[in-house]
Each structure stands twice: as structure tokens, then as C-alpha cells.
Design an enzyme around this catalytic site. Structure first.
Site, PDB file in Angstrom:
ATOM      1  N   THR A 294       0.864  -1.186   0.000  1.00 56.33           N
ATOM      2  CA  THR A 294       0.000   0.000   0.000  1.00 56.33           C
ATOM      3  C   THR A 294       0.896   1.230   0.000  1.00 56.33           C
ATOM      4  OG1 THR A 294      -1.624  -1.187   1.321  1.00 56.33           O
ATOM      5  CG2 THR A 294      -1.835   1.216   1.227  1.00 56.33           C
TER       6      THR A 294
ATOM      7  N   LYS B 270      -7.577   1.590  -2.653  1.00 57.45           N
ATOM      8  CA  LYS B 270      -7.063   1.119  -1.352  1.00 57.45           C
ATOM      9  C   LYS B 270      -7.130   2.258  -0.322  1.00 57.45           C
ATOM     10  CE  LYS B 270      -4.777  -1.195   1.814  1.00 57.45           C
ATOM     11  NZ  LYS B 270      -5.101  -2.421   2.512  1.00 57.45           N
TER      12      LYS B 270
ATOM     13  N   LYS C  16       0.717   5.055   8.268  1.00 58.03           N
ATOM     14  CA  LYS C  16       1.269   5.244   6.911  1.00 58.03           C
ATOM     15  C   LYS C  16       0.115   5.432   5.919  1.00 58.03           C
ATOM     16  CE  LYS C  16       2.392   1.283   4.740  1.00 58.03           C
ATOM     17  NZ  LYS C  16       1.476   1.027   3.622  1.00 58.03           N
TER      18      LYS C  16
HETATM   19  P1  NAP Z   1       5.707  -6.566   7.556  1.00 56.57           P
HETATM   20  O1  NAP Z   1       5.299  -7.822   8.226  1.00 56.57           O
HETATM   21  O2  NAP Z   1       6.334  -5.474   8.354  1.00 56.57           O
HETATM   22  O3  NAP Z   1       6.712  -6.955   6.380  1.00 56.57           O
HETATM   23  C1  NAP Z   1       7.310  -5.970   5.590  1.00 56.57           C
HETATM   24  C2  NAP Z   1       8.190  -6.667   4.596  1.00 56.57           C
HETATM   25  O4  NAP Z   1       8.794  -5.685   3.758  1.00 56.57           O
HETATM   26  C3  NAP Z   1       9.344  -7.431   5.247  1.00 56.57           C
HETATM   27  O5  NAP Z   1       9.621  -8.552   4.451  1.00 56.57           O
HETATM   28  C4  NAP Z   1      10.467  -6.405   5.181  1.00 56.57           C
HETATM   29  O6  NAP Z   1      11.748  -6.977   5.197  1.00 56.57           O
HETATM   30  C5  NAP Z   1      10.202  -5.767   3.840  1.00 56.57           C
HETATM   31  N1  NAP Z   1      10.779  -4.439   3.729  1.00 56.57           N
HETATM   32  C6  NAP Z   1      10.376  -3.321   4.378  1.00 56.57           C
HETATM   33  N2  NAP Z   1      11.140  -2.278   4.014  1.00 56.57           N
HETATM   34  C7  NAP Z   1      12.038  -2.744   3.116  1.00 56.57           C
HETATM   35  C8  NAP Z   1      13.077  -2.142   2.384  1.00 56.57           C
HETATM   36  N3  NAP Z   1      13.366  -0.832   2.485  1.00 56.57           N
HETATM   37  N4  NAP Z   1      13.796  -2.923   1.567  1.00 56.57           N
HETATM   38  C9  NAP Z   1      13.540  -4.240   1.454  1.00 56.57           C
HETATM   39  N5  NAP Z   1      12.555  -4.879   2.117  1.00 56.57           N
HETATM   40  C10 NAP Z   1      11.808  -4.125   2.936  1.00 56.57           C
HETATM   41  O7  NAP Z   1       4.501  -5.918   6.745  1.00 56.57           O
HETATM   42  P2  NAP Z   1       3.153  -6.547   6.171  1.00 56.57           P
HETATM   43  O8  NAP Z   1       2.118  -6.500   7.238  1.00 56.57           O
HETATM   44  O9  NAP Z   1       3.464  -7.821   5.485  1.00 56.57           O
HETATM   45  O10 NAP Z   1       2.740  -5.421   5.094  1.00 56.57           O
HETATM   46  C11 NAP Z   1       3.377  -5.311   3.831  1.00 56.57           C
HETATM   47  C12 NAP Z   1       2.581  -4.334   2.951  1.00 56.57           C
HETATM   48  O11 NAP Z   1       1.244  -4.826   2.829  1.00 56.57           O
HETATM   49  C13 NAP Z   1       2.475  -2.913   3.487  1.00 56.57           C
HETATM   50  O12 NAP Z   1       2.506  -1.986   2.426  1.00 56.57           O
HETATM   51  C14 NAP Z   1       1.126  -2.919   4.183  1.00 56.57           C
HETATM   52  O13 NAP Z   1       0.566  -1.620   4.259  1.00 56.57           O
HETATM   53  C15 NAP Z   1       0.335  -3.823   3.252  1.00 56.57           C
HETATM   54  N6  NAP Z   1      -0.821  -4.481   3.884  1.00 56.57           N
HETATM   55  C16 NAP Z   1      -0.696  -5.118   5.098  1.00 56.57           C
HETATM   56  C17 NAP Z   1      -1.827  -5.726   5.674  1.00 56.57           C
HETATM   57  C18 NAP Z   1      -1.757  -6.429   7.014  1.00 56.57           C
HETATM   58  O14 NAP Z   1      -2.837  -6.743   7.574  1.00 56.57           O
HETATM   59  N7  NAP Z   1      -0.585  -6.710   7.584  1.00 56.57           N
HETATM   60  C19 NAP Z   1      -3.054  -5.690   5.003  1.00 56.57           C
HETATM   61  C20 NAP Z   1      -3.132  -5.075   3.764  1.00 56.57           C
HETATM   62  C21 NAP Z   1      -2.016  -4.465   3.216  1.00 56.57           C
HETATM   63  P3  NAP Z   1      12.436  -7.418   6.609  1.00 56.57           P
HETATM   64  O15 NAP Z   1      11.965  -8.810   6.862  1.00 56.57           O
HETATM   65  O16 NAP Z   1      13.879  -7.320   6.333  1.00 56.57           O
HETATM   66  O17 NAP Z   1      11.974  -6.427   7.645  1.00 56.57           O
END
Ligand code: NAP
Length: 301
Positions: free
Chosen positions: A99, A174, A242
Site C-alpha cells: 500500500t 485502497k 502510513k
Molecule cells: P511486515 O510484516 O512489516 O513486512 C514488511 C516486509 O517488507 C518485510 O519482508 C520487510 O523486510 C520488507 N521491507 C520493508 N522495508 C524494506 C526495504 N526498504 N527494503 C527491502 N525490504 C523491505 O509488513 P506486512 O504486514 O506484510 O505489510 C506489507 C505491505 O502490505 C504494506 O505496504 C502494508 O501496508 C500492506 N498491507 C498489510 C496488511 C496487514 O494486515 N498486515 C493488510 C493489507 C495491506 P524485513 O523482513 O527485512 O523487515
């Protein structure tokens, strides 16, 4: 033909790990990269092939999916020195499911297009549960025929796949989704606070209201977690902020006042000020507890 597509997958966080597993279970060959190397081990055990960089993922793939964090994170994995575009051949399809800002998405799509790479923005809704169960809603921006080429991948990860318009339209939809998530979250914690103060059974209140006109994803999924005192994410306060920042910035450009969204943003800022940034969004209950001088979370009692 469909699952002969070679899939690259970048970002194995809460969402990405489950989404990659669903692609593997659907029979796709998947090459993965994650910044923190240890997170690649578990998907390797499920049959994925690890790569050394996003560039290396792109070299081995027909379609590359990214799901990382914020706008600069997506820019880093796509346009960085060892990013996807550094390893992309013309014809590659790039699908960003994070997102991020609609404006930044349009710019990335233009940059990709200059290299012969077609990009889709395909952010998701449905949370960690939807990612695990393969029931995500996927809102897609970009060319419709490109969506049709990767539809089998989306069908492995989600149920409700909608083409919303050109590049950026998926991220705009979104943003609409996040406005409603924020306000439903506030409705849920206000109702729980009211029930607690008035002395009715919280679980019964949730049970009956989820089935009626007041039902929401927040009430059905996060309400029971609040009652149990489980504030783990799911979806973190940091990420919700965010998303609300993206919404409020776009609204400013549109000269559109969004009073409710701004209120949720400020209340979640209070959660963050008290160290709750990495808690789930339902930690908003903590602010309600302070405002109303009561306790729901068992630790506080
Ligand atoms: P998360 O568990 O914090 O995982 C983030 C992932 O992105 C990790 O693999 C992290 O790597 C990687 N990452 C972050 N910054 C990076 C960078 N600068 N370079 C390379 N890798 C990077 O987050 P998530 O909950 O899966 O969410 C991911 C996305 O989906 C976000 O945009 C979020 O808004 C969206 N989203 C999430 C949900 C939810 O319920 N969680 C629902 C809908 C949408 P590391 O392992 O090294 O930290």
C-alpha cells in the site's frame, strides 16, 4: 500455461509469507528475496528458491510481485542499484501489492514502462487472515490485458479481484478502503467502551451486532482480540498511520476535508506516543480506556 509463469516474490513479512505459500500451493515456481535473509528459510522449506537480490529475482522471473512497507521501500526494491528494474528484461510484468502513494505508483509505472516493463498496482485488503486463507480483495490499477495475464496468480492469493482503472487507481481505491477501516475501527472501540461502561457482556455484544447492520471486518476480527487482551498485529498502528498519511495527503491535494479520518489519525498518534506503534490497530482501545477511565484489556485490570 498459467502456472508455467515463473514468479518472483519480494517481501516475506506478515502478508508476503502467506501469499508466497499460496502461490507455491497453487503450483507456481517461485523465486524469493527478503531483506532479512532468515525469513527466506521457511518459504524455502515450502519449495521456493531463494535469490541474492531483487535484481536476481527479476532475472529469473516472468512476473515479479513486491509487497514491502512504505513508498520509499517499494522504490528501493524496484529502482535501487540491485532493484527489480536492474535485472528486468522487456516484457517482465511487475506487480506491486504494497500500500503506497498513488502518485508514486504512477511514477514507478512510467519508469518501468520506459524499460518495456508493464506494472500493475494491486494493493490488498483482508489482513493477515485473508493472506493466510487466500481470500484477499485485490484492487488493480494498470492495463486490463496485463491483469488478465496474471489473474491466475491473483486467484491463488485472493477472491475478489477488481480492475479499478489505470495505474494508480488500485492505490486510490485502497486509500478509500483505509478510510473505512479507520472509521470502522473507531466505531468498534467506541462500542466496546460503551458496552464495558454500561456493564453488558462484551462477547455477546460482538456476537449479535456482527450479524446486523453494524457489522464490520473490524468488529468481527478485531473485536474478539480486544476482549481477549491480544493486541498483537495483524495490521500494525505504524502501517495504519502510513496509510492514513497517504489518504490525508491525497485529500489535501483534492481540497477535501476528511474529519473522521483525521480524528482516527490523531487518536492513533496517541497510541504511538505511548509506545504502541508496533501493536495492532485495535490498540486504539488503550486511548479509549484513558479517555473514559476504565479497563478492558486484562493486563490493565
Ligand atoms: P511486515 O510484516 O512489516 O513486512 C514488511 C516486509 O517488507 C518485510 O519482508 C520487510 O523486510 C520488507 N521491507 C520493508 N522495508 C524494506 C526495504 N526498504 N527494503 C527491502 N525490504 C523491505 O509488513 P506486512 O504486514 O506484510 O505489510 C506489507 C505491505 O502490505 C504494506 O505496504 C502494508 O501496508 C500492506 N498491507 C498489510 C496488511 C496487514 O494486515 N498486515 C493488510 C493489507 C495491506 P524485513 O523482513 O527485512 O523487515
Amino acid at each position: 500455461m498459467a502456472n508455467q509463469l515463473r514468479v518472483g516474490f519480494i517481501g516475506l513479512g506478515i502478508m508476503g509469507q502467506s501469499m508466497a505459500r499460496n502461490l507455491l500451493q497453487a503450483g507456481f515456481s517461485v523465486t524469493v528475496w527478503n531483506r532479512t535473509e532468515s525469513k527466506m528459510k521457511v518459504v524455502q522449506d515450502w519449495g521456493a528458491t531463494p535469490a541474492a537480490s531483487p535484481q536476481a529475482v527479476a532475472r529469473k522471473s516472468d512476473v515479479v510481485i513486491t509487497i514491502v512497507g512504505d513508498t520509499p521501500d517499494v522504490e528501493a526494491v524496484i529502482t535501487g542499484d540491485e532493484g527489480v528494474l536492474a535485472g528486468a528484461k522487456p516484457g517482465l510484468i511487475l506487480v506491486d501489492m504494497s500500500t503506497i502513494s498513488p502518485d508514486a505508483t504512477r511514477q514507478l509505472a512510467e519508469q518501468a514502462s520506459a524499460q518495456g516493463v508493464k506494472m500493475l498496482d494491486a494493493p490488498v485488503s483482508g489482513g493477515d487472515i485473508g493472506a493466510r486463507e487466500g481470500t484477499l480483495s485485490i484492487m488493480v490499477g494498470g492495463e486490463k490485458d496485463v491483469l488478465e495475464k496474471v489473474r491466475p496468480l491473483f486467484e491463488a492469493m485472493g477472491k475478489n479481484i477488481v480492475h479499478c482503472g489505470p495505474n494508480g487507481a488500485g492505490q486510490t481505491v485502497k486509500a478509500c478502503n483505509q478510510i473505512m477501516c479507520g472509521l470502522n475501527l473507531l466505531g468498534m472501540v467506541e462500542a466496546l467502551s460503551f458496552a464495558k461502561k454500561a456493564g453488558v457482556d462484551l462477547e455477546k455484544m460482538i456476537q449479535v451486532t456482527t450479524q446486523g447492520a453494524a457489522g464490520s471486518w473490524a468488529l468481527a476480527n478485531l473485536g474478539p482480540r480486544v476482549v481477549k487482551g491480544d493486541l498483537d498485529p495483524g495490521f500494525s498502528v505504524r502501517f495504519q498511520q502510513k496509510d492514513l498519511r497517504i489518504v490525508l495527503q491525497e485529500a489535501e491535494q483534492l481540497e477535501l476535508p476528511l474529519l473522521g479520518t483525521a480524528a482516527v489519525n490523531q487518536l492513533l498518534r496517541s497510541v504511538q506516543a505511548q509506545g504502541g506503534s508496533e501493536d495492532g490497530t485495535h490498540a486504539l482501545i488503550r486511548v479509549m480506556e484513558q479517555l473514559g477511565n476504565f479497563s478492558i484489556i486484562p493486563d490493565n485490570e
